[in-house]
Write a protein that holds these residues in place. Structure first.
Motif, PDB file in Angstrom:
ATOM      1  N   ALA A   1       0.829  -1.215   0.000  1.00 58.27           N
ATOM      2  CA  ALA A   1       0.000   0.000   0.000  1.00 58.27           C
ATOM      3  C   ALA A   1       0.859   1.260   0.000  1.00 58.27           C
ATOM      4  O   ALA A   1       1.686   1.447   0.899  1.00 58.27           O
ATOM      5  CB  ALA A   1      -0.925  -0.010   1.216  1.00 58.27           C
TER       6      ALA A   1
ATOM      7  N   THR B   1      -0.342   4.439   0.248  1.00 56.17           N
ATOM      8  CA  THR B   1      -0.954   5.515   1.030  1.00 56.17           C
ATOM      9  C   THR B   1      -1.714   4.929   2.212  1.00 56.17           C
ATOM     10  O   THR B   1      -2.108   3.758   2.186  1.00 56.17           O
ATOM     11  CB  THR B   1      -1.936   6.336   0.178  1.00 56.17           C
ATOM     12  OG1 THR B   1      -3.046   5.495  -0.204  1.00 56.17           O
ATOM     13  CG2 THR B   1      -1.249   6.885  -1.075  1.00 56.17           C
TER      14      THR B   1
ATOM     15  N   GLU C   1      -4.734   5.483   3.005  1.00 58.13           N
ATOM     16  CA  GLU C   1      -6.088   5.156   2.564  1.00 58.13           C
ATOM     17  C   GLU C   1      -6.143   3.755   1.947  1.00 58.13           C
ATOM     18  O   GLU C   1      -7.034   2.955   2.265  1.00 58.13           O
ATOM     19  CB  GLU C   1      -6.596   6.194   1.571  1.00 58.13           C
ATOM     20  CG  GLU C   1      -6.832   7.575   2.165  1.00 58.13           C
ATOM     21  CD  GLU C   1      -5.554   8.348   2.415  1.00 58.13           C
ATOM     22  OE1 GLU C   1      -5.597   9.330   3.196  1.00 58.13           O
ATOM     23  OE2 GLU C   1      -4.505   7.990   1.838  1.00 58.13           O
ATOM     24  N   LEU C   2      -5.189   3.459   1.071  1.00 55.01           N
ATOM     25  CA  LEU C   2      -5.155   2.137   0.448  1.00 55.01           C
ATOM     26  C   LEU C   2      -4.756   1.064   1.453  1.00 55.01           C
ATOM     27  O   LEU C   2      -5.215  -0.078   1.370  1.00 55.01           O
ATOM     28  CB  LEU C   2      -4.202   2.145  -0.742  1.00 55.01           C
ATOM     29  CG  LEU C   2      -4.678   2.950  -1.955  1.00 55.01           C
ATOM     30  CD1 LEU C   2      -3.611   2.966  -3.043  1.00 55.01           C
ATOM     31  CD2 LEU C   2      -5.978   2.376  -2.503  1.00 55.01           C
TER      32      LEU C   2
ATOM     33  N   LEU D   1      -7.891   0.243   3.277  1.00 53.11           N
ATOM     34  CA  LEU D   1      -8.751  -0.573   2.432  1.00 53.11           C
ATOM     35  C   LEU D   1      -8.264  -2.022   2.407  1.00 53.11           C
ATOM     36  O   LEU D   1      -9.074  -2.967   2.483  1.00 53.11           O
ATOM     37  CB  LEU D   1      -8.788  -0.010   1.012  1.00 53.11           C
ATOM     38  CG  LEU D   1      -9.619  -0.797  -0.012  1.00 53.11           C
ATOM     39  CD1 LEU D   1     -11.077  -0.876   0.424  1.00 53.11           C
ATOM     40  CD2 LEU D   1      -9.499  -0.162  -1.399  1.00 53.11           C
ATOM     41  N   ALA D   2      -6.947  -2.208   2.314  1.00 52.60           N
ATOM     42  CA  ALA D   2      -6.395  -3.564   2.313  1.00 52.60           C
ATOM     43  C   ALA D   2      -6.659  -4.261   3.641  1.00 52.60           C
ATOM     44  O   ALA D   2      -6.924  -5.471   3.686  1.00 52.60           O
ATOM     45  CB  ALA D   2      -4.893  -3.519   2.027  1.00 52.60           C
TER      46      ALA D   2
END
Length: 431
Positions: free
Chosen positions: A84, A86, A88-89, A92-93
């Motif tokens: 990831a 960032t 944010e990602l 999400l992961a």
């Protein structure tokens, strides 16, 4: 095999707590405590989704395939966490990983209960679920040398290990659920498994599930949770379960960072996380034995009061060895308590509502797990001082103890007690 799956499940959940101190540092993302707390909750939100989905899908494809699929799913998601770019990602992961993690837990419990000896199912399940704390210990042990040398992302690359270490073995060795095979009309396969593992096939649940009035039975089971006889207990079980999960996931996410703020270097701070889960491994089976002998309500209440006292004492300036001892007892009295509360909940309701009562308690309780990391992050960001971090977790433990202590006796127990009292009266009269 279920124990091994829960070890990896525990590692992948608790590993986030080992990297939080690094993510809050000046390098790379430099997260704030509230941001780190929200990310910590994303995996738990995914677990809520995963647990809900598995209940439906497992009836279609079987528990063995669910276990293999969920472990593969969260292992691949751990690789996404490592990549990831960032926050944010990364969050999400973590949510995606949580979907797989949430499916493993109920599947492992169901298979363990089904294959365990009928007289030792509770103890077998408690021992199996100690794998969660074993995973936490592995996360802390691996993090101490790995993060300073190779960086925090390596911890998530290691989280992909089940693809190599578990999935091939489980594919070869993990048997299917005999009850699933019976439900699908695969009687010969079920009988072969029963003969191989010394099981006694019981088709009563299969018949009940296929009965025409199955939906009516389920509706009446839900209604019984909110009846006059069970409503108070239902609400208190929800509160007790939520508080227990808040403590488990809140402490596993924030304990290392709290000890960093107390002045300990990263390695020593991570050692506290290790001790927390080691205490749970040692204490949970002992607590299970005590609950069988003294009663679940009495033991759970005492454990939560002990957890509150230990967490409060952590706010004092004590020798390091004393702090380790307090953390170990707190681990046994928080992580261990959640397992005992599940058994207490299931046994409180009549047989027709047992699974429904436990399912609702776990679903509502999962909200406490989601809140735990966010709650801890907000307290750390409040600048109320180091001691406030410990008070913030001691208070929910007290609330949980009060909730469990107020749970009324089950109507079934009251009826049995009345029958015993009548029998004793008749016997005295006869004499």
């Amino acid at each position: 095999m279920c124990f091994a799956a829960i070890i990896f499940d525990g590692y992948d959940l608790i590993v986030y707590g080992t990297v939080v101190p690094t993510l809050l540092g000046r390098d790379e993302w430099a997260l704030t405590p509230p941001e780190a707390g929200r990310i910590g909750s994303y995996a738990l939100m995914g677990m809520l989704v995963g647990a809900a989905v598995v209940g439906t899908v497992t009836d279609l494809v079987g528990r063995r395939r669910i276990m293999l699929g969920c472990v593969t799913w969260f292992s691949l998601a751990m690789g996404l966490c490592a990549l990831a770019p960032t926050p944010e990602l990364f969050g999400l992961a973590r949510f995606v990983a949580g979907i797989g993690l949430g499916g493993v837990v109920p599947t492992a419990i169901a298979l363990t209960i089904e294959y365990a000896h009928p007289r030792h199912r509770s103890l077998t399940n408690a021992l199996m679920f100690c794998g969660y704390s074993v995973g936490g210990i592995l996360a802390a042990l691996i993090a101490i040398p790995t993060i300073p040398a190779l960086g925090w992302r390596t911890m998530f690359w290691i989280g992909m290990a089940p693809l190599v270490l578990f999935v091939p073995l489980a594919f070869a060795l993990l048997p299917e659920s005999p009850s699933f095979l019976l439900a699908k009309g695969r009687r010969q396969e079920a009988e072969r498994l029963a003969a191989r593992f010394g099981l006694v096939l019981d088709e009563r649940d299969i018949v009940a599930e296929s009965a025409p009035d199955r939906q009516e039975t389920k509706r009446s089971a839900v209604a019984s949770l909110f009846s006059r006889s069970y409503l108070v207990a239902t609400l208190l079980f929800w509160l007790g379960t939520a508080v227990g999960l808040l403590l488990v996931y809140g402490l596993n996410t924030w304990l290392a960072q709290i000890m960093r703020q107390a002045g300990y270097p990263l390695g020593s701070a991570l050692a506290f996380l290790l001790v927390l889960n080691l205490g749970a491994i040692i204490g949970t089976p002992l607590a299970g034995i005590a609950a069988d002998r003294l009663g679940s309500k009495r033991v759970i209440t005492a454990m939560l009061l002990t957890a509150a006292a230990c967490i409060f004492l952590l706010s004092l300036r004590l020798p390091t060895l004393a702090l380790y001892a307090l953390v170990a007892v707190a681990g046994a009295c928080t992580i261990g308590t959640t397992i005992l509360v599940n058994a207490y909940t299931a046994n409180h309701y009549p047989a027709r509502a047992r699974a429904t009562g436990l399912g609702w308690a776990l679903a509502v309780g999962r909200l406490g797990a989601i809140v735990g990391p966010v709650y801890g992050g907000l307290v750390l960001a409040s600048d109320l001082g180091l001691a406030a971090n410990f008070y913030a977790f001691a208070i929910p433990a007290l609330v949980g103890a009060v909730a469990v202590a107020l749970i009324p006796r089950s109507p079934v127990d009251r009826r049995e007690g009345a029958c015993e009292g009548s029998a004793e009266t008749e016997l005295a009269s006869a004499h």
